[in-house]
Design a protein around this motif. Structure first.
Motif, PDB file in Angstrom:
ATOM      1  N   ALA A 125       2.176 -34.406  40.136  1.00  0.00           N
ATOM      2  CA  ALA A 125       0.974 -33.576  40.132  1.00  0.00           C
ATOM      3  C   ALA A 125       0.132 -33.829  38.886  1.00  0.00           C
ATOM      4  N   VAL A 126       0.794 -33.938  37.746  1.00  0.00           N
ATOM      5  CA  VAL A 126       0.070 -34.191  36.490  1.00  0.00           C
ATOM      6  C   VAL A 126      -0.668 -35.524  36.573  1.00  0.00           C
ATOM      7  N   GLU A 127      -0.034 -36.529  37.165  1.00  0.00           N
ATOM      8  CA  GLU A 127      -0.691 -37.826  37.324  1.00  0.00           C
ATOM      9  C   GLU A 127      -1.957 -37.698  38.174  1.00  0.00           C
ATOM     10  N   VAL A 128      -1.879 -36.897  39.225  1.00  0.00           N
ATOM     11  CA  VAL A 128      -3.050 -36.663  40.075  1.00  0.00           C
ATOM     12  C   VAL A 128      -4.154 -35.988  39.268  1.00  0.00           C
ATOM     13  N   PHE A 129      -3.792 -34.969  38.487  1.00  0.00           N
ATOM     14  CA  PHE A 129      -4.788 -34.236  37.702  1.00  0.00           C
ATOM     15  C   PHE A 129      -5.452 -35.136  36.660  1.00  0.00           C
ATOM     16  N   GLU A 130      -4.647 -35.931  35.962  1.00  0.00           N
ATOM     17  CA  GLU A 130      -5.206 -36.789  34.905  1.00  0.00           C
ATOM     18  C   GLU A 130      -6.084 -37.888  35.502  1.00  0.00           C
ATOM     19  N   LYS A 131      -5.695 -38.416  36.646  1.00  0.00           N
ATOM     20  CA  LYS A 131      -6.541 -39.403  37.329  1.00  0.00           C
ATOM     21  C   LYS A 131      -7.858 -38.766  37.751  1.00  0.00           C
TER      22      LYS A 131
ATOM     23  N   ILE B 101     -10.784 -32.767  38.180  1.00  0.00           N
ATOM     24  CA  ILE B 101     -10.007 -31.648  37.627  1.00  0.00           C
ATOM     25  C   ILE B 101      -9.718 -31.843  36.142  1.00  0.00           C
ATOM     26  N   TRP B 102      -9.895 -30.771  35.380  1.00  0.00           N
ATOM     27  CA  TRP B 102      -9.476 -30.759  33.966  1.00  0.00           C
ATOM     28  C   TRP B 102      -8.236 -29.878  33.883  1.00  0.00           C
TER      29      TRP B 102
ATOM     30  N   ASP C 123      -6.951 -43.283  27.544  1.00  0.00           N
ATOM     31  CA  ASP C 123      -7.895 -43.734  28.567  1.00  0.00           C
ATOM     32  C   ASP C 123      -9.245 -44.053  27.933  1.00  0.00           C
ATOM     33  N   ASP C 124      -9.946 -44.954  28.572  1.00  0.00           N
ATOM     34  CA  ASP C 124     -11.256 -45.364  28.081  1.00  0.00           C
ATOM     35  C   ASP C 124     -12.317 -44.309  28.335  1.00  0.00           C
ATOM     36  N   ALA C 125     -12.033 -43.434  29.312  1.00  0.00           N
ATOM     37  CA  ALA C 125     -13.044 -42.447  29.705  1.00  0.00           C
ATOM     38  C   ALA C 125     -13.305 -41.402  28.637  1.00  0.00           C
TER      39      ALA C 125
END
Length: 456
Positions: A349-355, A362-363, A421-423
């Motif tokens: 779930a955390v991976e989904v949120f961070e992506k 989502i933040w 991350d670059d973002a």
């Protein structure tokens, strides 16, 4: 040597380690601190023998994990639940160490409890259990050593029984437990602190990232899981501010609002009264005041049941949001996820949120940041006990708001520096609060340990 599997602890350690990679690459000397910090300073395990109402002896396992005292006395709750085992308590104590660091107060990390289940037990049975539990635990705690608090299954009743036995055995009145009654050393705002603190943290997230979803607007839709203390006061605060609460849940299912009004304060209070008596949400769904306004979904959590959500607040227990449910939250248009529970989301779930965050979606705020309010007011209770005074509701609430803002600022600052991350350089994408919370908490604890000579 092959160690026994401790899945919850291993998950917490993996999450921290991954979040630290950018920082450790720039500061490789801290790798030794990570190696040392992951091992508890002390684990106490003992048997708890108590007598049931039929006069028969019963036995449970008791634990106290004293994880890290670099920043102050061990501090963390006592969980009474059949699921309690060493893996869960190690994960909770590990998380507590960094959460307490983010609070800015002088508290180390610890956690404890028992596989005793208060549900279905009489007050007398719970009292006899607490007396037996504290008879052993009192050897290992103290106001300057280890200050336990409440947690799942440990409310005001249990804290009272535990405190009374400690006082009898030690012949001293000290602030050795937090969550005490207001007339004997407790603090105002303590029951509300975790839920209120989550909302104070979320308000800063919304103001920075999506002000159009202010909690002051009835059009802002909020999904909350759980129906215990944390979820109740999270819901109360959202309703007080003017947002719309769509859901609460328990271990058996979810109660979803089916009208635009959502939950009212009276609805939440009715559920609080029900839970105090050990009731389940399934029983209240058919009551006259709830009929036609709510739908009960057995065996399901709220995250896949609502087509539109703006703010999602897990407030039940660990790993209550799966990867699949996280994807459902993305589809529902969620902008903010903040945990009132500890490690409320799975790694998937955390991976989904961070992506999603990197794509302007989502933040996500991890529990060690967003739910720090509970232990923060416990720390304020300790301070009041030491001074033999009691601050007003307004004073404690103001201090809680300041603590949550400082925690948010710390996480933003560290996340801006150490997100992987670059973002992070794009104005439309906020920094990773996951990285920020983990790195900031780790640095504070590790630096204190270094000055104490625990690593070099």
């Amino acid at each position: 040597m092959v160690l026994p599997s401790e899945p919850e602890f291993e998950q917490a350690l993996y999450e921290l380690t991954q979040s630290l990679q950018v920082f450790l690459k720039a500061n490789p000397e801290y790798k030794k601190a990570l190696e040392i910090i992951q091992i508890p300073e002390r684990i106490v395990q003992f048997r708890v023998v108590w007598e049931d109402d039929q006069g028969q002896p019963q036995v449970n396992r008791g634990f106290r994990v004293q994880y890290n005292s670099a920043l102050g006395p061990y501090k963390g709750g006592l969980r009474l639940h059949p699921s309690v085992n060493l893996s869960i308590l190690k994960f909770l104590g590990f998380e507590q160490t960094f959460k307490n660091a983010l609070s800015g107060l002088a508290m180390g990390g610890g956690k404890g409890g028992s596989d005793f289940d208060p549900k279905g037990k009489s007050d007398s049975e719970i009292r006899r259990f607490c007396v037996s539990f504290m008879t052993e635990l009192q050897r290992h705690i103290g106001q300057d050593t280890d200050v336990p608090a409440g947690d799942i299954g440990t409310g005001g009743r249990e804290i009272g029984f535990l405190f009374g036995q400690y006082k009898k055995l030690r012949n001293e009145w000290t602030g050795v437990l937090t969550g005490k009654g207001l007339t004997w050393g407790g603090s105002f705002i303590r029951p509300e602190a975790t839920g209120f603190g989550v909302i104070y943290f979320v308000e800063h997230m919304i103001a920075k990232y999506c002000p159009e979803y202010s909690l002051n607007k009835k059009s802002t839709l909020v999904a909350i899981s759980g129906s215990g203390n944390v979820a109740q006061y999270t819901a109360f605060k959202v309703i007080e501010l003017g947002g719309t609460v769509l859901s609460l849940s328990d271990s058996r299912g979810s109660l979803i609002a089916t009208t635009p009004e959502g939950y009212t304060s009276e609805d939440v209070q009715a559920i609080a009264d029900l839970k105090l008596k050990g009731g389940a949400l399934s029983t209240i769904a058919s009551s006259p005041s709830f009929q036609g306004r709510f739908a009960y979904h057995a065996g399901k959590r709220p995250w896949t049941l609502l087509p539109k959500i703006h703010v999602a607040l897990p407030g039940a227990t660990q790993n209550e949001v799966s990867g699949e449910e996280a994807e459902a939250l993305v589809k529902a248009g969620v902008k903010i996820v903040a945990e009132g529970s500890n490690m409320g989301s799975t790694l998937e779930a955390v991976e989904v949120f961070e992506k999603s965050r990197k794509q302007g979606g989502i933040w996500y705020a991890p529990g060690k940041a967003s739910n720090v309010g509970g232990v923060a007011v416990s720390g304020l209770e300790m301070a009041q006990n030491s001074q033999r005074l009691q601050w007003t509701t307004e004073e404690v609430d103001a201090k809680l708001k300041d603590i949550m803002k400082n925690c948010y600022d710390i996480c933003i600052d560290a996340g801006s520096k150490w997100s992987d991350d670059d973002a992070k350089t794009e104005a439309s994408v906020p920094p990773s609060l996951l990285a920020g919370a983990n790195v900031a908490g780790f640095i504070k604890v590790a630096d204190a340990m270094k000055t104490h000579g625990d690593w070099w």
